[in-house]
Scaffold this active site. Structure first.
Site, mmCIF file in Angstrom:
data_model
loop_
_atom_site.group_PDB
_atom_site.id
_atom_site.type_symbol
_atom_site.label_atom_id
_atom_site.label_comp_id
_atom_site.label_asym_id
_atom_site.label_seq_id
_atom_site.Cartn_x
_atom_site.Cartn_y
_atom_site.Cartn_z
ATOM 1 N N ILE A 1 43.534 44.862 39.208
ATOM 2 C CA ILE A 1 43.475 45.626 40.446
ATOM 3 C C ILE A 1 44.712 46.516 40.515
ATOM 4 O O ILE A 1 45.833 46.040 40.386
ATOM 5 C CB ILE A 1 43.429 44.700 41.680
ATOM 6 C CG1 ILE A 1 42.339 43.635 41.538
ATOM 7 C CG2 ILE A 1 43.268 45.519 42.954
ATOM 8 C CD1 ILE A 1 40.931 44.149 41.417
ATOM 9 N N GLU A 2 44.470 47.793 40.709
ATOM 10 C CA GLU A 2 45.546 48.773 40.874
ATOM 11 C C GLU A 2 45.473 49.276 42.315
ATOM 12 O O GLU A 2 44.433 49.737 42.765
ATOM 13 C CB GLU A 2 45.336 49.936 39.909
ATOM 14 C CG GLU A 2 46.329 51.068 40.031
ATOM 15 C CD GLU A 2 46.019 52.237 39.089
ATOM 16 O OE1 GLU A 2 46.789 53.212 39.105
ATOM 17 O OE2 GLU A 2 44.991 52.185 38.361
ATOM 18 N N VAL A 3 46.572 49.144 43.045
ATOM 19 C CA VAL A 3 46.657 49.698 44.390
ATOM 20 C C VAL A 3 47.638 50.856 44.326
ATOM 21 O O VAL A 3 48.757 50.703 43.827
ATOM 22 C CB VAL A 3 47.083 48.654 45.431
ATOM 23 C CG1 VAL A 3 47.280 49.310 46.797
ATOM 24 C CG2 VAL A 3 46.044 47.544 45.524
#
Length: 122
Positions: free
Chosen positions: A116-118
């Site tokens: 997951i990349e925020v």
């Protein structure tokens, strides 16, 4: 021809654990649809959750997802929230290239090791 993404599907090993993670860590809303299936809603999009083998057309394995999500929060607030929720950042903050230009990103894994990349646009 294509205007936007409506939903994505993640293959997970435990629907309830994934729902709890996405609610707690990314503050998404859990929704139920189509015969009790679960999804995580945010804005005008959602992430549908499925168990391995639940959808015969989908050949994705558990943990094969890699998502980039844009935050309305400053990145330092995202990092502080992840720390408060005991989520290990595996990379970042780092500059990457988003669909609309440069973004600042942090990366972490969900319970099934989906990446997951925020990110926040500069």
């Amino acid at each position: 021809m294509i205007s936007h993404i409506d939903h994505l599907v993640l293959t997970v090993s435990d629907i309830d654990a994934s729902v709890q993670f996405y609610q707690r860590v990314l503050l998404m809303e859990a929704v139920t649809f189509a015969n009790g299936r679960k999804a995580m809603k945010f804005g005008d999009q959602k992430i549908n959750l499925q168990l391995l083998g639940q959808e015969r057309r989908n050949k994705a394995g558990v943990g094969s997802g890699d998502l980039c999500l844009i935050s309305s929060w400053p990145l330092e607030d995202v990092v502080a929230h992840l720390s408060k929720e005991h989520v290990d950042i595996v990379e970042g903050p780092v500059t990457k290239s988003g669909a609309l230009g440069a973004i600042q990103s942090v990366y972490f894994n969900d319970p099934d090791q989906n990446l997951i990349e925020v990110s926040v646009y500069e």
